[in-house]
Enzyme design. Structure first.
Site, PDB file in Angstrom:
ATOM      1  N   LYS A  97      11.149 -64.319 -30.878  1.00 16.28           N
ATOM      2  CA  LYS A  97      12.392 -64.450 -30.115  1.00 16.28           C
ATOM      3  C   LYS A  97      13.350 -65.422 -30.778  1.00 16.28           C
ATOM      4  CE  LYS A  97      11.000 -63.044 -25.516  1.00 16.28           C
ATOM      5  NZ  LYS A  97      11.000 -63.394 -24.093  1.00 16.28           N
TER       6      LYS A  97
ATOM      7  N   LYS B 122       6.997 -51.920 -28.573  1.00 16.16           N
ATOM      8  CA  LYS B 122       6.495 -51.892 -27.213  1.00 16.16           C
ATOM      9  C   LYS B 122       7.575 -51.457 -26.214  1.00 16.16           C
ATOM     10  CE  LYS B 122       4.446 -54.986 -23.914  1.00 16.16           C
ATOM     11  NZ  LYS B 122       4.245 -56.354 -23.480  1.00 16.16           N
TER      12      LYS B 122
ATOM     13  N   LYS C 161      10.338 -54.384 -20.826  1.00 15.88           N
ATOM     14  CA  LYS C 161      11.079 -54.522 -19.581  1.00 15.88           C
ATOM     15  C   LYS C 161      12.378 -55.283 -19.801  1.00 15.88           C
ATOM     16  CE  LYS C 161       7.779 -58.103 -18.799  1.00 15.88           C
ATOM     17  NZ  LYS C 161       6.579 -58.471 -18.129  1.00 15.88           N
TER      18      LYS C 161
HETATM   19  N1  TRP Z   1       3.786 -64.711 -20.148  1.00 10.44           N
HETATM   20  C1  TRP Z   1       3.483 -63.616 -19.276  1.00 10.44           C
HETATM   21  C2  TRP Z   1       4.284 -62.390 -19.685  1.00 10.44           C
HETATM   22  O1  TRP Z   1       5.194 -62.494 -20.465  1.00 10.44           O
HETATM   23  C3  TRP Z   1       3.772 -63.952 -17.857  1.00 10.44           C
HETATM   24  C4  TRP Z   1       2.941 -65.093 -17.374  1.00 10.44           C
HETATM   25  C5  TRP Z   1       3.379 -66.344 -17.094  1.00 10.44           C
HETATM   26  C6  TRP Z   1       1.550 -65.068 -17.139  1.00 10.44           C
HETATM   27  N2  TRP Z   1       2.337 -67.101 -16.661  1.00 10.44           N
HETATM   28  C7  TRP Z   1       1.201 -66.364 -16.691  1.00 10.44           C
HETATM   29  C8  TRP Z   1       0.566 -64.082 -17.244  1.00 10.44           C
HETATM   30  C9  TRP Z   1      -0.118 -66.697 -16.379  1.00 10.44           C
HETATM   31  C10 TRP Z   1      -0.747 -64.421 -16.920  1.00 10.44           C
HETATM   32  C11 TRP Z   1      -1.083 -65.713 -16.500  1.00 10.44           C
HETATM   33  O2  TRP Z   1       4.004 -61.322 -19.232  1.00 10.44           O
END
Ligand code: TRP
Length: 326
Positions: free
Chosen positions: A111, A192, A195
């Protein structure tokens, strides 16, 4: 019962990729695990957001999880920003994370290499994620392959903290599904399905209408060979459609290949569209009943109350070990 924890960012619309890669796994796991599911809205603001859209999406995502089969009786469902302990623990963990290891996170590197809009939050994002996980003693984190490195960081931080201060955190493990972990963009099948894609031509949204779904599948990029078999390297478009069909039909990939071996691309695409439409119509009906109901608020209030209690206990233990406060 072992505990799992997962979250999906509300930074974009939920897609077929989120359903197959994340939500449907979570639905399966709720039978065997004690499940915590949350909307990591604090993570969403690591990149610029429109406040009004963000607010709508938070509610929308929760309603969609439930419409997709996440059972509020079996799962604890909550919103990250409802619980101040996430950000508080994240600070303490930041102070136990090296610049080097945070700099190696590929999501950040990807990013930030695009150059725009790089906040410090984008850099510390995985550490907040570690806090999300470690606050609740999660044993497993069901997640797409792209998040595996972040779960590994959480493991490293947990181990480091435990070694220094004595056993405090459960060391979590990633749970990566085998098929369908990664659904690709229909227009650009080596990327991918995202979203947060800039345009949604290659992305099926969970709330897309039948018409839109059929158009998007009909114009999905394939190849000129005219034969249907699984070969993600040389036939990424066809392989992606096979994967989607396999996940939604719950048929093994081999059987799906066999089923369509004699079909042409047009007929194959029509069947892929049919199964997506069937799946999403049911989800959309449930969603429409929930989105403006007070039931949804009750579920979130319950989740808030329960998780604050758990998180407070963990956070108090942490600051005591570190020597903070009185
Ligand atoms: N980083 C994850 C994503 O981009 C989202 C996320 C934030 C997450 N905190 C988390 C996933 C804790 C699992 C556990 O989809």
């Amino acid at each position: 019962m072992k505990r799992i924890l997962t979250g999906l960012k509300p930074s974009g619309e939920l897609t077929l990729g989120s359903l197959i890669g994340g939500i449907s796994q979570t639905v399966k796991y709720q039978e065997d695990y004690e499940s915590f599911i949350f909307v990591p809205d604090l993570h969403a603001i690591t990149v610029e957001q429109d406040p009004k859209t963000l607010k709508e999406r938070i509610r929308k995502n929760v309603a969609l999880y439930i419409a997709c089969g996440v059972n509020p009786e079996k799962n604890t469902i909550y919103i990250q920003s409802d619980n101040l302990y996430h950000a508080n623990l994240s600070w303490v963990l930041e102070c136990h994370t090296y610049m080097g290891e945070a700099s190696r996170m590929t999501q950040y590197k990807d990013k930030s290499s695009k150059g725009e809009n790089v906040s410090v939050g984008l850099f510390t994002y995985p550490i907040l994620m570690a806090a999300d996980i470690l606050l609740y003693d999660a044993d497993f984190v069901p997640t797409g392959i792209d998040q595996k490195q972040h779960v590994e960081l959480a493991r490293n931080i947990a181990n480091r903290f435990n070694n220094k201060y004595g056993k405090t955190f459960v060391v979590p493990e990633p749970l990566i599904p085998e098929v369908g972990a990664k659904i690709m963009d229909l227009q650009n099948p080596t990327q991918k399905m995202s979203k947060s894609a800039d345009n949604y031509k290659g992305t099926i949204l969970l709330l897309d209408s039948e018409d839109v779904i059929r158009k998007k599948i009909a114009s999905a990029v394939t190849d000129s060979e005219g034969r249907i078999y699984y070969d993600p390297e040389n036939k990424p478009g066809i392989s992606n459609l096979l994967t989607i069909y396999s996940c939604l039909s719950k048929m093994p990939l081999k059987d799906v290949e066999e089923k369509f071996k004699e079909s042409n691309y047009g007929d194959f695409k029509k069947e892929v569209a049919d199964i997506i439409v069937n799946t999403l119509t049911t989800i959309q009906e449930k969603y429409n009943n929930l989105i403006n109901s007070s039931k949804l608020d009750e579920i979130l209030d319950d989740g808030k109350e329960k998780t604050i209690k758990i998180a407070k206990e963990k956070y108090d233990a942490v600051i005591k070990k570190v020597g903070l406060n009185r």
